[in-house]
Motif scaffolding. Structure first.
Motif, short mmCIF file in Angstrom:
data_model
loop_
_atom_site.label_atom_id
_atom_site.label_comp_id
_atom_site.label_asym_id
_atom_site.label_seq_id
_atom_site.Cartn_x
_atom_site.Cartn_y
_atom_site.Cartn_z
N LYS A 218 9.30 35.41 7.34
CA LYS A 218 8.23 36.26 6.84
C LYS A 218 7.04 36.29 7.81
O LYS A 218 6.43 37.33 8.04
CB LYS A 218 7.79 35.76 5.47
CG LYS A 218 6.77 36.67 4.79
CD LYS A 218 6.46 36.18 3.39
CE LYS A 218 5.46 37.12 2.71
NZ LYS A 218 5.15 36.67 1.34
N ALA A 219 6.75 35.12 8.38
CA ALA A 219 5.63 35.04 9.34
C ALA A 219 5.92 35.87 10.59
O ALA A 219 5.03 36.58 11.11
CB ALA A 219 5.37 33.57 9.70
N GLN A 220 7.16 35.80 11.10
CA GLN A 220 7.52 36.55 12.30
C GLN A 220 7.46 38.05 12.05
O GLN A 220 6.95 38.83 12.89
CB GLN A 220 8.92 36.15 12.77
CG GLN A 220 9.01 34.72 13.30
CD GLN A 220 10.40 34.38 13.80
OE1 GLN A 220 10.93 35.13 14.63
NE2 GLN A 220 10.94 33.28 13.32
N VAL A 221 7.95 38.47 10.90
CA VAL A 221 7.90 39.90 10.56
C VAL A 221 6.45 40.35 10.42
O VAL A 221 6.06 41.47 10.84
CB VAL A 221 8.69 40.17 9.27
CG1 VAL A 221 8.49 41.61 8.80
CG2 VAL A 221 10.16 39.89 9.47
N GLY A 222 5.62 39.48 9.87
CA GLY A 222 4.20 39.81 9.73
C GLY A 222 3.53 40.00 11.07
O GLY A 222 2.68 40.91 11.24
N GLU A 223 3.88 39.16 12.03
CA GLU A 223 3.31 39.29 13.37
C GLU A 223 3.72 40.63 14.02
O GLU A 223 2.90 41.32 14.66
CB GLU A 223 3.76 38.13 14.25
CG GLU A 223 3.14 36.80 13.86
CD GLU A 223 3.64 35.66 14.71
OE1 GLU A 223 4.45 35.93 15.66
OE2 GLU A 223 3.26 34.49 14.45
N GLY A 251 17.34 40.47 15.33
CA GLY A 251 17.60 39.04 15.26
C GLY A 251 17.14 38.44 13.94
O GLY A 251 17.81 37.56 13.36
N LEU A 252 15.98 38.92 13.46
CA LEU A 252 15.48 38.41 12.17
C LEU A 252 16.39 38.83 11.01
O LEU A 252 16.57 38.08 10.04
CB LEU A 252 14.06 38.93 11.94
CG LEU A 252 12.98 38.39 12.91
CD1 LEU A 252 11.63 39.06 12.64
CD2 LEU A 252 12.87 36.87 12.80
N GLN A 253 16.96 40.03 11.08
CA GLN A 253 17.89 40.47 10.05
C GLN A 253 19.13 39.59 10.00
O GLN A 253 19.64 39.27 8.91
CB GLN A 253 18.27 41.93 10.30
CG GLN A 253 17.17 42.92 9.96
CD GLN A 253 17.56 44.36 10.29
OE1 GLN A 253 18.39 44.60 11.19
NE2 GLN A 253 16.94 45.31 9.61
N LEU A 254 19.59 39.20 11.19
CA LEU A 254 20.75 38.29 11.23
C LEU A 254 20.40 36.92 10.63
O LEU A 254 21.20 36.31 9.90
CB LEU A 254 21.22 38.13 12.69
CG LEU A 254 21.85 39.37 13.34
CD1 LEU A 254 22.16 39.09 14.82
CD2 LEU A 254 23.12 39.78 12.61
N SER A 255 19.20 36.46 10.94
CA SER A 255 18.76 35.18 10.37
C SER A 255 18.66 35.26 8.84
O SER A 255 19.06 34.33 8.12
CB SER A 255 17.41 34.78 10.95
OG SER A 255 17.51 34.56 12.35
#
Length: 366
Positions: A218-223, A251-255
Motif C-alpha cells: 500500500k505504501a509503494q502504491v501510494g508513492e 510487480g506490485l500486482q504480482l506481489s
C-alpha cells in the motif's frame, strides 16, 4: 403363731407350717388366711373371701372359716387344678379334655357338646402327660424352635451387614468407573483443545506475516500515485513517470497475487464421536443392576466380592465381570454403540491431525 387379720406376714413363700392367702401371695403379699375353699383348695384372706363369695363362678363354693379350716398348708399346696376360664363359658374353668375332638372343655361344654365323647379329667392325666412323650416332644419342638429363631436372627444380622457391604462396594465400583470415564474425557478434551490451539497458532503466524506485506504494498502504491499527481502539470515528465510506474505496478500486482494466494486459513469443526453420541442417548449409561444367585453361601459370596473389588481397583474398566457377584452392564436394546473399527478410525483421525496433516485449506474470499 398368732396371726393378726389383714397384717402381712414375714414368711418364706415355701413355708408350709402356716396358712396365708394364696391369691395374694401371687403378688408377693403374705396375709394370714381367714378361710379355706374346699372346691378351689385355696386359703384366702378376708378380702379375697368376700370377693370369692360374690363371683358367679365361685359363690356356690363351700368355704371353711378359720376355726374349721386346716391349720397348715402341708398337703394342700401340691394339688394342682386348672384356673383357666373356658372361652365359651367364661364363668366355668377348664377341667376336661376330649381325646376325640382334641378340645379343652369345661363342665358346660361336656354336657352341651360332648355328651357322646369320653372325657378325661385334666387333673388326673396331667402328671402322666408331664412325664410322657407328648410333653417331651413339645419341649423338643420349643428347643429346636429357639435354635432356629436364633439362627434366623443371626442370618438377619449377617444379611444386614451384607446389605451395607454390598451397597458400599457397588457405590465404590460406580465411583471408580465414573472416575475412569471422567479421566478419559478429560484427556480427550485436552487433546482436542491442543489440536485447536496448534491450528490456531499456525493460522495466526501466517496472517501476521501477511499484514506487513499488505502495508508495504500500500505504501509503494501510494508513492507512485503521489509522483504521478505531482507531474500532472508537466505532461512530458508525467509520461516518463507513468512509463516507469507501469513496470513497478506490474510487480506490485504480482506481489499482491502472492499475498492473496497465501491468505488461506484452516477452517474446521468437531465431528462428534458416534460412540459418545450413542452413550448420551442411552438410558443405561455406566451400567445397570441385575440380581445375582443367592443360593451360594454367605462366606463364598463375600469372598467373591472382596476379590472382585481388589482386582477392579488395579485395573482399567474391565472387559468382563465376576458372574457370582459383580454387577453386569446390560446393553440397552434401543441403543447402538460404535464398534472397534469405528473407534480405531476416530483415533487414527486424531493422530493424523496431531501429526500436522493440514486440514484442506479454504481460499479466503475478499
Amino acid at each position: 403363731m398368732d396371726q393378726v387379720p389383714g397384717k402381712k406376714l414375714q414368711v418364706d413363700a415355701s413355708a408350709l407350717d402356716i396358712t396365708y392367702c394364696q391369691p395374694c401371695s401371687q403378688d408377693d403379699e403374705y396375709i394370714p388366711a381367714e378361710a379355706y375353699c374346699t372346691v378351689c383348695k385355696e386359703f384366702m384372706c378376708d378380702t379375697c373371701t368376700s370377693v370369692h363369695k360374690k363371683q358367679r363362678m365361685s359363690k356356690s363354693h363351700t368355704l371353711l372359716d378359720k376355726s374349721s379350716m386346716p391349720t397348715t398348708m402341708q398337703g394342700f399346696t401340691t394339688k394342682e387344678e386348672s384356673k383357666t376360664p373356658c372361652d365359651i363359658h367364661p364363668e366355668e374353668c377348664i377341667k376336661y379334655f376330649c381325646p376325640t375332638h382334641q378340645t379343652l372343655n369345661c363342665g358346660h361344654c361336656v354336657v352341651l357338646e360332648h355328651q357322646s365323647c369320653k372325657q378325661e379329667i385334666i387333673s388326673k392325666i396331667a402328671k402322666a402327660f408331664k412325664e410322657g412323650k407328648a410333653y417331651k416332644a413339645i419341649k423338643q419342638v420349643i428347643v429346636q424352635l429357639l435354635k432356629d429363631i436364633d439362627a434366623c436372627a443371626s442370618n438377619v444380622e449377617e444379611n444386614t451387614k451384607l446389605v451395607k457391604y454390598i451397597g458400599e462396594q457397588e457405590i465404590a465400583k460406580i465411583k471408580n468407573y465414573r472416575d475412569q470415564i471422567n479421566k478419559y474425557f478429560d484427556e480427550r478434551e485436552q487433546t482436542l483443545l491442543e489440536i485447536i490451539a496448534e491450528v490456531k497458532q499456525m493460522d495466526e503466524i501466517l496472517l501476521k506475516s501477511l499484514k506487513p506485506k499488505c502495508d508495504n504494498l500500500k505504501a509503494q502504491v501510494g508513492e507512485i500515485k503521489a509522483k504521478l499527481e505531482a507531474q500532472e502539470n508537466n505532461t512530458s515528465q508525467l509520461f516518463i513517470e507513468a512509463h516507469i510506474s507501469k513496470n513497478l505496478l506490474e510487480g506490485l500486482q504480482l506481489s499482491l497475487a502472492e499475498i492473496k494466494k497465501n491468505n488461506t486459513i484452516q477452517q474446521y469443526q468437531i465431528r462428534k464421536d458416534p460412540g459418545t453420541e450413542s452413550l448420551l442417548g442411552s438410558r443405561t449409561g455406566l451400567g445397570t443392576f441385575e440380581e445375582i444367585d443367592t443360593s451360594q453361601k454367605l462366606g463364598q459370596r463375600c469372598g467373591h466380592s472382596r476379590r472382585s473389588t481388589s482386582q477392579s481397583e488395579g485395573e482399567k474398566i474391565p472387559a468382563t465381570s465376576d458372574p457370582a457377584f459383580n454387577v453386569k452392564a446390560v446393553r440397552d436394546e434401543n441403543t447402538t454403540t460404535s464398534d472397534a473399527s469405528s473407534n480405531t478410525q476416530v483415533v487414527a483421525d486424531i493422530q493424523a491431525t496431531k501429526q500436522k496433516k493440514k486440514i484442506k485449506p479454504i481460499k479466503y474470499v475478499s
